[in-house]
Write a protein that holds these residues in place. Structure first.
Motif, mmCIF file in Angstrom:
data_model
loop_
_atom_site.group_PDB
_atom_site.id
_atom_site.type_symbol
_atom_site.label_atom_id
_atom_site.label_comp_id
_atom_site.label_asym_id
_atom_site.label_seq_id
_atom_site.Cartn_x
_atom_site.Cartn_y
_atom_site.Cartn_z
ATOM 1 N N ARG A 55 -0.530 3.695 -3.409
ATOM 2 C CA ARG A 55 -1.674 4.287 -3.538
ATOM 3 C C ARG A 55 -2.397 4.280 -1.547
ATOM 4 N NH1 ARG A 55 -1.466 3.894 -9.228
ATOM 5 N NH2 ARG A 55 0.864 2.899 -8.988
ATOM 6 N N PRO A 56 -2.822 5.375 -1.706
ATOM 7 C CA PRO A 56 -2.576 6.434 -2.086
ATOM 8 C C PRO A 56 -1.404 7.204 -2.187
ATOM 9 C CG PRO A 56 -3.990 6.402 0.282
ATOM 10 C CD PRO A 56 -3.584 5.172 0.177
ATOM 11 N N SER A 68 5.005 9.896 -1.072
ATOM 12 C CA SER A 68 5.179 8.822 -0.997
ATOM 13 C C SER A 68 5.712 7.520 -2.940
ATOM 14 C CB SER A 68 5.202 7.755 -0.438
ATOM 15 O OG SER A 68 3.028 7.431 -1.032
ATOM 16 N N GLU A 69 5.721 8.946 -3.827
ATOM 17 C CA GLU A 69 5.774 8.367 -4.993
ATOM 18 C C GLU A 69 6.761 8.132 -5.657
ATOM 19 O OE1 GLU A 69 2.120 9.731 -8.863
ATOM 20 O OE2 GLU A 69 4.274 10.836 -8.252
ATOM 21 N N MET A 184 6.191 11.213 8.054
ATOM 22 C CA MET A 184 4.586 11.020 8.628
ATOM 23 C C MET A 184 3.605 11.030 8.366
ATOM 24 S SD MET A 184 6.367 7.942 11.444
ATOM 25 C CE MET A 184 5.259 7.052 11.484
ATOM 26 N N LYS A 185 2.741 10.256 7.726
ATOM 27 C CA LYS A 185 0.891 11.230 8.417
ATOM 28 C C LYS A 185 0.280 9.923 8.860
ATOM 29 C CE LYS A 185 -2.503 13.818 7.114
ATOM 30 N NZ LYS A 185 -2.652 13.095 8.659
ATOM 31 N N ILE A 186 -0.231 9.714 9.888
ATOM 32 C CA ILE A 186 -0.660 9.228 11.504
ATOM 33 C C ILE A 186 -2.867 9.623 11.342
ATOM 34 C CG2 ILE A 186 -0.902 8.356 13.543
ATOM 35 C CD1 ILE A 186 1.450 9.528 13.490
ATOM 36 N N THR A 194 -1.502 6.581 6.899
ATOM 37 C CA THR A 194 -2.266 6.877 6.327
ATOM 38 C C THR A 194 -1.442 6.628 4.303
ATOM 39 O OG1 THR A 194 -2.560 8.529 6.700
ATOM 40 C CG2 THR A 194 -3.771 7.397 7.249
ATOM 41 N N TYR A 195 0.002 6.959 4.569
ATOM 42 C CA TYR A 195 0.980 7.172 3.841
ATOM 43 C C TYR A 195 2.169 6.426 3.385
ATOM 44 C CZ TYR A 195 -3.115 10.611 1.971
ATOM 45 O OH TYR A 195 -3.963 11.516 1.147
ATOM 46 N N GLY A 196 2.683 6.337 2.360
ATOM 47 C CA GLY A 196 3.984 5.362 2.265
ATOM 48 C C GLY A 196 4.031 4.316 2.279
#
Length: 359
Positions: A55-56, A68-69, A184-186, A194-196
Motif C-alpha cells: 500500500r498504497p 499494483s493490487e 511506473m509512478k515517481i 510511490t506505488y508498486g
C-alpha cells in the motif's frame, strides 16, 4: 430499445460488465455491481494463494489508473466458503476470473465450476510462451464445459496468434485487453517510486488505453470472425460501448473509469445506451455487432474550414499546427500550400469551430 446480447450460451440483458479488479473483490462489491444493472458480473481474479498487496496500491489520474493490487487478497477458501455460496446471481451470469498457471487451474476450476457461468483466465504473469498457454487452456477445458475466455495482455507480441492458439486448445473466446505495463509512478520531491511492490512497477488501465484495446479487438475479430471477443480497456461512456461493439466485441467490460468518475457510472452508461443507439441509427445492441466498420482512404490534403461564429480566437490551432499552416489575421486562416491535411486542428479545437465537411 433492445439491449440484450447472447453469445456462447450466455444471455446478457445489456453488454456492459465490470472488469476484474478491486470493485469486484468481495460479496458486498459483487452485489453492488449486480444491482447497478450490468449484463454480467466478473469477479476479481482468484488464485491458489491470496495476494499480499503493498500500500498504497491505486493511483488515479485524469485519464488513467495505476494499480499494483495483483489478484484477490482473499484466499480460495474465503471465496469458496463465504463469498460464492452467498452470492445471488438473479439472472445475471457470473464470470469467475481465475489465475494463473496450469497447476492453479487443475486445483481451482473443479472447485469453482459449480458457481460459474463462465470463466475468464488472466495470463498476466505466465509469460509469452504460447505452448504454455495452450496447456493451461487444455487443463481448464478438462475440468469444465463452461465458456472460457482467455484475457490477453498488451505485452503479447501477436494477439491474433494468441487467440488462434487458445481456440485450438479449447477456449471459447478472448477478453482484450488486460492492463498495460509494467509502468511506473515517481515522486520527484521525495525521489521515490510511490506505488508498486519491490520492483516498483504498476499496471496502467483506463481511458488512456482505449485505442490500443479497440485495435486489439478489431485485429482478432478480423482474423477470426466466428470467435467471441469481449472488449476491455478504456470504456467510460455509452459511446465507448458502441465503439467496442463496432470493432467486433460481443460485450464490454469497465472498471477503471468507475474508479475515476464514480461507481454509479455503470448504471449511468446503461441508462445512456438507448439514446446513444438511437443517435447513431441503431435499433438494438445486436444490430451494432453486425454493422461492421468501413474505411475511406484519401491521400490528397483536405484543408479545413473555420466557423467564425463559433471561433473564440483562442489561438490553440495556430500554436499546435505542425506544418505552420495556420495564422491569425483578424480571423483564423489556412495556408493552402502549407496545409498537409493532417486535421490535428480539427480534433483539438475546443469549440469545434474548425471542421471538414463529412469529417
Amino acid at each position: 430499445m433492445k439491449l440484450d446480447i447472447t453469445f456462447d450460451g450466455l444471455t446478457l440483458k445489456n453488454p456492459l460488465m465490470p472488469a476484474s479488479g478491486p470493485l469486484v473483490g468481495d460479496l458486498e462489491k459483487l452485489n453492488f455491481i449486480r444491482d447497478e444493472g450490468v449484463g454480467a458480473v466478473v469477479t476479481k481474479t482468484i488464485s491458489s494463494t491470496a495476494a499480499i498487496v503493498p500500500r498504497p496500491c491505486i493511483y488515479g489520474d485524469k485519464y488513467f489508473v495505476m494499480n499494483s493490487e495483483l489478484w484477490s487478497e482473499h484466499s480460495k477458501e474465503v471465496w469458496l466458503e463465504d463469498i460464492l455460496p452467498s452470492y445471488r446471481k438473479e439472472g445475471v451470469p457470473l464470470i469467475i476470473s481465475v489465475g494463473y498457471t496450469k497447476e492453479d487451474m487443475a486445483l481451482l476450476i473443479p472447485l469453482l465450476d459449480p458457481y460459474a457461468d463462465a470463466f475468464e483466465i488472466s495470463t498476466h504473469y505466465v509469460g509469452k510462451d504460447l505452448s504454455v498457454i495452450r496447456e493451461t487452456v487444455r487443463t481448464i477445458r478438462a475440468h469444465t464445459k463452461k465458456p472460457i475466455y482467455m484475457k490477453v495482455s498488451p505485452h503479447m507480441d501477436d494477439p491474433v496468434a494468441f487467440a488462434k492458439a487458445v481456440r485450438e486448445a479449447g477456449a471459447s473466446g478472448i477478453a482484450a485487453i488486460n492492463s498495460l505495463g509494467p509502468t511506473m509512478k515517481i515522486d520527484i520531491s521525495t525521489r521515490e517510486i510511490t506505488y508498486g511492490g519491490e520492483s516498483g512497477f504498476v499496471w496502467t488501465s483506463g481511458p488512456a488505453i482505449k485505442n490500443l484495446a479497440l485495435a486489439t479487438v478489431y485485429r482478432i475479430k478480423q482474423a477470426m470472425p466466428d470467435f467471441t471477443v469481449i472488449g476491455v480497456g478504456g470504456v467510460s461512456s455509452a459511446d465507448d460501448v458502441i465503439e467496442f461493439l463496432l470493432a467486433g466485441a460481443s460485450g464490454v467490460q469497465m472498471l477503471s473509469a468507475a474508479l475515476l468518475k464514480g461507481k454509479d457510472l455503470y448504471s449511468k452508461i446503461i441508462k445512456d445506451l438507448p439514446k446513444a443507439l438511437e443517435k447513431y441509427g441503431f435499433a438494438s445492441i445486436e444490430e451494432v455487432t453486425k454493422a461492421g466498420l468501413g474505411k475511406t482512404l484519401n491521400y490528397e490534403p483536405i484543408v479545413p474550414e473555420v466557423d467564425t461564429q463559433l471561433c473564440t480566437q483562442c489561438m490553440l490551432c495556430v500554436k499546435i499546427c505542425p506544418y505552420f499552416a495556420i495564422r491569425f489575421e483578424n480571423q483564423i486562416m489556412f495556408d493552402q500550400e502549407k496545409c498537409f491535411g493532417c486535421h490535428l486542428c480539427v480534433s483539438k479545437c475546443p469549440v469545434k469551430a474548425i471542421y471538414v465537411d463529412n469529417y
